[in-house]
Motif scaffolding. Structure first.
Motif, PDB file in Angstrom:
ATOM      1  N   GLY A   1      -2.984  -1.330   2.493  1.00 51.20           N
ATOM      2  CA  GLY A   1      -1.704  -1.872   2.059  1.00 51.20           C
ATOM      3  C   GLY A   1      -0.929  -2.591   3.146  1.00 51.20           C
TER       4      GLY A   1
ATOM      5  N   PRO B   1      -3.725  -0.998  -6.718  1.00 52.69           N
ATOM      6  CA  PRO B   1      -4.802  -0.272  -6.055  1.00 52.69           C
ATOM      7  C   PRO B   1      -6.109  -0.443  -6.825  1.00 52.69           C
ATOM      8  CG  PRO B   1      -3.536   1.235  -7.415  1.00 52.69           C
ATOM      9  CD  PRO B   1      -3.011  -0.144  -7.683  1.00 52.69           C
TER      10      PRO B   1
ATOM     11  N   SER C   1      -5.057  -4.936  -0.882  1.00 50.45           N
ATOM     12  CA  SER C   1      -5.315  -3.890  -1.868  1.00 50.45           C
ATOM     13  C   SER C   1      -6.496  -3.007  -1.482  1.00 50.45           C
ATOM     14  CB  SER C   1      -5.557  -4.497  -3.255  1.00 50.45           C
ATOM     15  OG  SER C   1      -4.330  -4.857  -3.861  1.00 50.45           O
TER      16      SER C   1
ATOM     17  N   SER D   1       2.061  -8.930  -2.024  1.00 52.95           N
ATOM     18  CA  SER D   1       1.957  -8.089  -0.833  1.00 52.95           C
ATOM     19  C   SER D   1       1.395  -8.876   0.342  1.00 52.95           C
ATOM     20  CB  SER D   1       1.077  -6.870  -1.124  1.00 52.95           C
ATOM     21  OG  SER D   1       1.617  -6.087  -2.173  1.00 52.95           O
TER      22      SER D   1
ATOM     23  N   GLY E   1       2.359  -1.508  -7.396  1.00 55.47           N
ATOM     24  CA  GLY E   1       1.250  -1.679  -6.476  1.00 55.47           C
ATOM     25  C   GLY E   1      -0.010  -2.067  -7.229  1.00 55.47           C
TER      26      GLY E   1
ATOM     27  N   TRP F   1       1.919   7.390   4.578  1.00 55.56           N
ATOM     28  CA  TRP F   1       0.622   6.749   4.845  1.00 55.56           C
ATOM     29  C   TRP F   1      -0.249   7.664   5.704  1.00 55.56           C
ATOM     30  CZ3 TRP F   1      -3.140   5.287   8.052  1.00 55.56           C
ATOM     31  CH2 TRP F   1      -4.002   4.275   7.646  1.00 55.56           C
TER      32      TRP F   1
ATOM     33  N   ALA G   1      -3.593   1.853  -0.446  1.00 57.81           N
ATOM     34  CA  ALA G   1      -3.018   0.501  -0.406  1.00 57.81           C
ATOM     35  C   ALA G   1      -2.055   0.271  -1.561  1.00 57.81           C
ATOM     36  CB  ALA G   1      -4.125  -0.551  -0.415  1.00 57.81           C
TER      37      ALA G   1
ATOM     38  N   ASP H   1       1.060   2.357  -1.175  1.00 58.59           N
ATOM     39  CA  ASP H   1       1.867   1.802  -0.089  1.00 58.59           C
ATOM     40  C   ASP H   1       2.639   0.565  -0.557  1.00 58.59           C
ATOM     41  OD1 ASP H   1       2.222   1.726   3.059  1.00 58.59           O
ATOM     42  OD2 ASP H   1       1.735  -0.323   2.459  1.00 58.59           O
ATOM     43  N   GLN H   2       1.994  -0.317  -1.291  1.00 59.67           N
ATOM     44  CA  GLN H   2       2.676  -1.499  -1.823  1.00 59.67           C
ATOM     45  C   GLN H   2       3.861  -1.087  -2.689  1.00 59.67           C
ATOM     46  OE1 GLN H   2      -0.414  -3.482  -3.988  1.00 59.67           O
ATOM     47  NE2 GLN H   2      -1.588  -4.022  -2.162  1.00 59.67           N
TER      48      GLN H   2
END
Length: 384
Positions: A267, A34, A263, A298, A32, A67, A87, A90-91
């Motif tokens: 996400g 972030p 981001s 993403s 991810g 989330w 975000a 989550d990615q």
């Protein structure tokens, strides 16, 4: 049932990005991104807090529940730091899920609505200059859409010359590339309400694709007034962080293109919801992404499943990327090969990219990037 989340690592990498690596007990790795540009240290701490106090030891499977817990589990919620931390996590969870099932994230979200997504290229830099030459170069390289800043800093009520300079820059680009190329013009939140009305009217003859962030999000209540002064589509959203932030601009009916950042705005899980809300209001989506390869991957996953996705920002050769660029961190850079102004949807599992972990670790360090602080001639702070 997949393994549990057992480890994570955070890497601050140039030019101004933060990467997150999440690993499960059965060896699946998800990535991810972030970050808040200029606040990487702060977001890093928020990510560590969420992972250490909640996610470590849990299954990565229940992405929606994770989330909701990360967002609603704290009494104080929303804002750029928390939503960017959520975000990136989550990615990474979606990347893990896609790899578990051997499928791109977009297949898990319902399947594609397109085969490729159009991209645009930045020209001209922070204080726009040489825009016509740069625009011609990018069009010759195959891009069919460009974006440029409208102005440098502006006073709250500025001179006719300031308007004339902005118009001359756009006119020069239009003359250089013709009417077949789309040109987005970013006001960058630098422009006050009275100047936004004047600029929009003055730029209209050169037919920009949209004017972006004509005022700061805290002044979204004046967007209907600005919209009454122009037929140019209005875009905004890079500094809006959840569906609740977007709710009022949809209701007001004055925005034509939303630009949530994958981001920053919670996400993949949250931006998919924002895109669906936008579709109901006949609003297009062009995700904000002057960031790295994980953020871009993403974005493309959500673009793939969103019928109202218009165009995708990407940061190749953007003026911020002076030390490293978006392709440098990929083991296979061909996944983001731009052809005829488009990028194909990646077909690999998860986010569809293969991060070069060795290169990430070699480049990781204390990346101390902060945006410049601009000042007016009288010494007062100007919007950057």
């Amino acid at each position: 049932m997949s393994g549990r989340i057992v480890d994570y690592e955070l890497y601050e990498v140039p030019p101004r990005w933060l990467f997150l690596r999440v690993e499960t007990s059965d060896g699946v790795v998800g990535w991810g991104e972030p970050v808040v540009e200029g606040r990487a240290h702060t977001v890093r701490t928020a990510v560590e807090e969420l992972l250490d106090t909640y996610l470590l030891g849990k299954s990565p499977d229940s992405i929606e529940d994770h989330w909701q817990t990360m967002y609603r589990g704290g009494f104080y919620r929303g804002g750029p730091v928390l939503m960017s931390a959520i975000a990136g996590i989550d990615q990474a969870l979606w990347d893990i899920k896609g790899k578990r099932f051997g499928a791109p994230v977009y297949d898990l979200l319902g399947g594609t609505t397109r085969d490729r997504i159009r991209v645009y290229q930045w020209v001209g830099g922070d204080r726009p200059n040489r825009v016509a030459d740069a625009a011609r170069e990018k069009v010759d390289a195959g891009f069919t859409a460009l974006k440029m800043n409208a102005t440098a800093e502006l006073r709250r009520v500025d001179s006719p010359a300031a308007i004339d300079e902005a118009v001359a820059r756009l006119a020069a680009v239009r003359d250089a590339v013709g009417n077949e190329v789309d040109i987005g013009v970013d006001f960058h939140g630098r422009v006050s309400k009275p100047m936004a009305k004047r600029l929009a009217k003055a730029l209209e003859p050169h037919e920009p694709m949209f004017i972006e962030e004509p005022v700061l999000p805290e002044h979204n209540d004046v967007l209907p007034e600005i919209a009454r002064h122009t037929t140019i589509p209005i875009a905004t959203g890079e500094r809006m962080f959840s569906r609740w932030d977007f709710k009022e601009v949809f209701r007001a009916g004055s925005v034509d293109v939303i630009q949530p950042d994958l981001s920053h705005a919670g996400g993949i899980t949250e931006v998919k919801k924002i895109a669906d809300m936008a579709e109901a209001y006949d609003v297009a989506m062009a995700p904000h992404c002057p960031l790295g390869p994980i953020a871009l991957a993403s974005c493309i996953q959500v673009d793939a499943v969103s019928p109202n996705a218009l165009i995708q920002e990407q940061s190749l050769d953007i003026h911020y990327n002076e030390t490293s660029d978006v392709l440098d961190y990929l083991a296979d850079a061909s996944v983001f090969e731009y052809r005829d102004g488009y990028v194909d949807l990646p077909d690999g599992p998860g986010l569809g990219i293969d991060i070069d972990e060795e290169h990430v670790r070699a480049k990781a360090g204390n990346v101390d990037w902060h945006n410049p602080v601009w000042r007016h001639e009288d010494g007062s702070v100007a919007e950057w």
